[in-house]
Design an enzyme around this catalytic site. Structure first.
Site, PDB file in Angstrom:
ATOM      1  N   GLN A  46       0.837  -1.198   0.000  1.00  0.00           N
ATOM      2  CA  GLN A  46       0.000   0.000   0.000  1.00  0.00           C
ATOM      3  C   GLN A  46       0.871   1.246   0.000  1.00  0.00           C
ATOM      4  OE1 GLN A  46      -3.279   1.133  -0.935  1.00  0.00           O
ATOM      5  NE2 GLN A  46      -3.107  -0.984  -0.355  1.00  0.00           N
ATOM      6  N   HIS A  69       2.464   3.027  -3.179  1.00  0.00           N
ATOM      7  CA  HIS A  69       1.688   3.807  -4.146  1.00  0.00           C
ATOM      8  C   HIS A  69       2.085   5.269  -4.120  1.00  0.00           C
ATOM      9  CE1 HIS A  69      -1.145   1.159  -6.034  1.00  0.00           C
ATOM     10  NE2 HIS A  69      -1.471   0.598  -4.890  1.00  0.00           N
ATOM     11  N   GLU A  88     -10.293   1.290   3.041  1.00  0.00           N
ATOM     12  CA  GLU A  88     -10.475   0.865   1.656  1.00  0.00           C
ATOM     13  C   GLU A  88     -10.197  -0.643   1.523  1.00  0.00           C
ATOM     14  OE1 GLU A  88      -7.454   2.451  -0.854  1.00  0.00           O
ATOM     15  OE2 GLU A  88      -8.545   2.032  -2.718  1.00  0.00           O
ATOM     16  N   HIS A  89      -8.997  -1.060   1.989  1.00  0.00           N
ATOM     17  CA  HIS A  89      -8.618  -2.480   1.961  1.00  0.00           C
ATOM     18  C   HIS A  89      -8.488  -2.966   3.395  1.00  0.00           C
ATOM     19  CE1 HIS A  89      -6.627  -0.703  -1.689  1.00  0.00           C
ATOM     20  NE2 HIS A  89      -7.222  -1.737  -2.264  1.00  0.00           N
ATOM     21  N   ASP A  97      -5.938  -6.712  -6.052  1.00  0.00           N
ATOM     22  CA  ASP A  97      -5.676  -5.577  -6.934  1.00  0.00           C
ATOM     23  C   ASP A  97      -5.673  -5.978  -8.397  1.00  0.00           C
ATOM     24  OD1 ASP A  97      -5.456  -3.690  -4.987  1.00  0.00           O
ATOM     25  OD2 ASP A  97      -3.266  -3.718  -4.887  1.00  0.00           O
ATOM     26  N   HIS A 101     -52.478  17.804  -8.292  1.00  0.00           N
ATOM     27  CA  HIS A 101     -52.155  16.406  -7.984  1.00  0.00           C
ATOM     28  C   HIS A 101     -53.426  15.670  -7.544  1.00  0.00           C
ATOM     29  CE1 HIS A 101     -47.996  17.792  -7.951  1.00  0.00           C
ATOM     30  NE2 HIS A 101     -47.571  16.557  -7.767  1.00  0.00           N
TER      31      HIS A 101
END
Lengths: 451, 451
Positions: A268, A271, A336-337, A370, A429
């Site tokens: 991770q 990145h 996220e993960h 991934d 209506h």
């Protein structure tokens, strides 16, 4: 020579844990006013001048000179040629990954992507019709951070959803094309591809030009210009989430080899310096073992400087009182993960309410997810897993409610609708419902109607 | 005394049709810079000072003075008392509507809201877990335009999704509470209610205060301040779509009584001068009959001035060459509400790709759908039905991918993931996969890795 990685060590039992935890969670994307203004100008220009503006910005920002936007299109033959030109092992890996991603998304479509309807007792038909989007745009970053896996992850769910036309844009600075990206487009069923990028590509997809067709939705990651442009065209077209830095949270019971977990944290952190890697574990000795593995393994990795900056800036090894408490903290972070690196992953999974993707057991490294396990790698970041979902087939479909009221149904429903409509002061209506009754009652004047 | 309504008459056969059609479709929400700045200030103030700021703005904007935010909470007993205090007919209408809306959304949850998983041939488990949001906020406008039906349409899907806590905010200018709104909250299962509104209420829900709990998503309609505030808090919390003016498009084959269709056009037009009502029909004589019905019926309606302004400003009666062409034009507009007022609605329905809700047949007035048919009345406007969907149970759920790779699966998937990861220059990703192989290969240096 290789100083130990100064990764934060926290303990939930410490008096200052809440303060340290709040600091760990803090991340805010600075909005750059200069970028905002340039993007607004580019979008307005592309909307007004179309192809001419796209060509001009492509020349300026990508150092790519072309006689027309049509000359920037990569035809299907060229995409296929890129695939055919790959080394056999790489091609096989790409095709295997695509097949698995496609299969997962086909299951997803079956599970949640079908129209349904029913009739109630008075014969009224009610339901929902699910249809694919007509045309979508996939933004693929070019240059250094070219990720062919992103092509698969964006285009395959669109293809499985049945989108009529998938248009890919990918900048090619100085004309340098990434063969693996083009090959991925061929494998994933991209229909048209243009070598344009930045805000000008987003503007072209949102507004359409003489050459680039206007799309209904734009997905895919990009730099700050692309993110700003997507935010600005939202409403005219759909967009996916604007992603923040990537994150991993590992819940460990100490049974997984420490090297594996260290490498997962690295995967991770590599990145980007803002990426976040957090390990939660009730076993202090295991945290020490992972810290030692980090120091031992880091020097071997080419991206060690980025990894160190990420781990020291935003990473943490957190000692918890128990796995239950670790699960509770994970829910507060909504990562996220989320790796459940435990001998009993199925024991903890039910306690985990918020996460983009949950990786169960020691063998399930996030990196398998991934690329090729099947599920999408486009996941909600920055705690947005509390309310949003992985990119999926459902993002390339939309629903329309279906209602067919019988004469008998109108007689049952009309008085209910009329009563509530009068209560809201909406007489037309009420009358639209009452006109369809077997005996039309006289009009009432509602209390809030200004007659 | 009552001049004829000057509604636009178009014909697809006319040479200038495309230009007139483009003008008809044109609508852009002006962004009011003054509102934007005030909202930014209010949100920052509520984030910083919490309850004190909420109290202060409530005093200033709603002329409502309270000693504390706690004093602005309406307890469950007070909501129930509002329901108990309604006239019997009104209460019955509200409860019938709620029951039908609940039933529809239960079907929706069954159709698309369940977790699923499968195992592939190497024993890898793949799936998606569907979970409700923890806590949501429902914004309900107060004052003149108080719509109890909106309470049902926002709160019931949240309740059916299983949301743990539904928090309603509703401004009560000068302390005037709308009994029907409070009663609807009781019927729809709202857990907590506060008489606060505007940007300060959105800020309180997004950031949380000492008294108002922070939520994960905010839905519901509001004025320009509310819309701006929702846009600004998006990312911290989820939001539903920001609605534009309401629209109806009627496809008619001439078989429905003209009065019914005229009233359906009115029922959209009465919302607001920017609302849009369009009728498409291949039968010119029928268009004349509807125009005559419009002139005859309009004077009887209390909201006739709004209706006239809407029809003259944004309405149209469009003569088409055929029903097929009318369907094609409808797809270009992607209307919020689409009535197929035809003797053969099922013949045309398959041709209709984009619409928020499709009302089939003469008896299915849009107003039945607004209140009690069952489907949601929160629908995509301004052409966004091309890519978005009615509010539904799915908006109050989120999904997490599940992956559990076996040792055998890791051996199959690892080389694929590693090949692609090296191709992207992400060595830690590759190594995380390779460490889990039965025989760990030596590390490769990828071409793009800066070693």
């Amino acid at each position: 020579m290789n100083p130990p990685v100064a990764i934060r060590r926290l303990s939930t039992a410490a008096a200052d844990f809440e303060a340290a935890f709040a600091e760990l969670q803090h991340w805010s994307e600075a909005t750059d006013q200069a970028i905002e203004e340039r993007v607004a100008t580019i979008l307005a220009d592309v909307a007004a001048r179309g192809d001419a503006a796209v060509l001009e910005y492509t020349r300026r920002f990508d150092a790519l000179d072309a006689p027309s936007v049509a000359a920037l299109e990569i035809g299907p033959q060229a995409l296929q040629a890129a695939l055919d030109g790959l080394p056999a092992v790489q091609r096989a890996a790409l095709e295997s990954a695509a097949a698995r991603v496609r299969r997962y998304h086909e299951r997803q479509r079956e599970a949640c992507g079908r129209s349904w309807q029913y009739r109630d007792e008075d014969g009224t038909l009610l339901g929902q019709k699910v249809t694919p989007l007509d045309r979508v745009g996939i933004y693929v970053p070019g240059g250094k951070a070219a990720y062919p896996s992103s092509v698969l992850m964006n285009a395959i769910p669109a293809q499985v959803a049945g989108v009529g036309e998938i248009v890919m844009v990918v900048p090619t600075p100085r004309g340098e094309r990434n063969a693996l990206v083009l090959a991925a487009a061929a494998v994933a069923g991209v229909h048209r591809a243009f070598t344009i990028g930045g805000a000008q590509a987003v503007g072209a997809l949102a507004h359409g030009t003489a050459t680039v067709p206007a799309v209904d939705k734009i997905t895919g990651p990009g730099n700050a210009y692309v993110a700003s442009a997507k935010r600005r065209v939202f409403g005219r077209v759909g967009i996916d989430m604007i992603a923040g830095p990537s994150e991993i949270l590992v819940l460990a019971d100490g049974s997984t080899p420490a090297d594996w977990v260290a490498m997962d944290l690295f995967s991770q952190a590599e990145h980007d310096e803002l990426a976040q890697s957090i390990l939660l574990c009730p076993d202090a000795a295991y945290l020490d073992a992972v810290a030692a593995a980090i120091d031992r393994l880091l020097p071997m990795l080419p991206r060690r400087d980025v990894i160190r900056a990420s781990l020291e800036g935003r990473g943490a090894l957190v000692h918890t009182r128990s796995m239950e408490e670790a699960c509770a903290i994970s829910n507060r972070i909504a990562p996220e993960h989320l790796e459940v690196s435990s001998a009993e992953p199925q024991r903890w999974e039910p306690l985990l309410r918020h996460a983009g993707a949950i990786f169960l057991g020691a063998y399930t490294s996030e990196s398998l997810g991934d690329y090729c396990a099947g599920p999408n790698h486009v996941l909600p970041t920055s705690g947005t897993a509390r309310f949003s979902s992985p990119l999926g087939v459902y993002d390339f479909q939309k629903r329309s409610s279906l209602i067919e009221v019988s004469a008998a149904g109108a007689a049952t429903l009309g008085p209910i609708a009329a009563e509530l409509a009068y209560g809201e002061g909406l007489q037309a209506h009420a009358r639209a419902a009452e006109l369809r009754l077997p005996a039309v009652p006289p009009a009432r004047v509602s209390p809030t109607g200004a007659a």
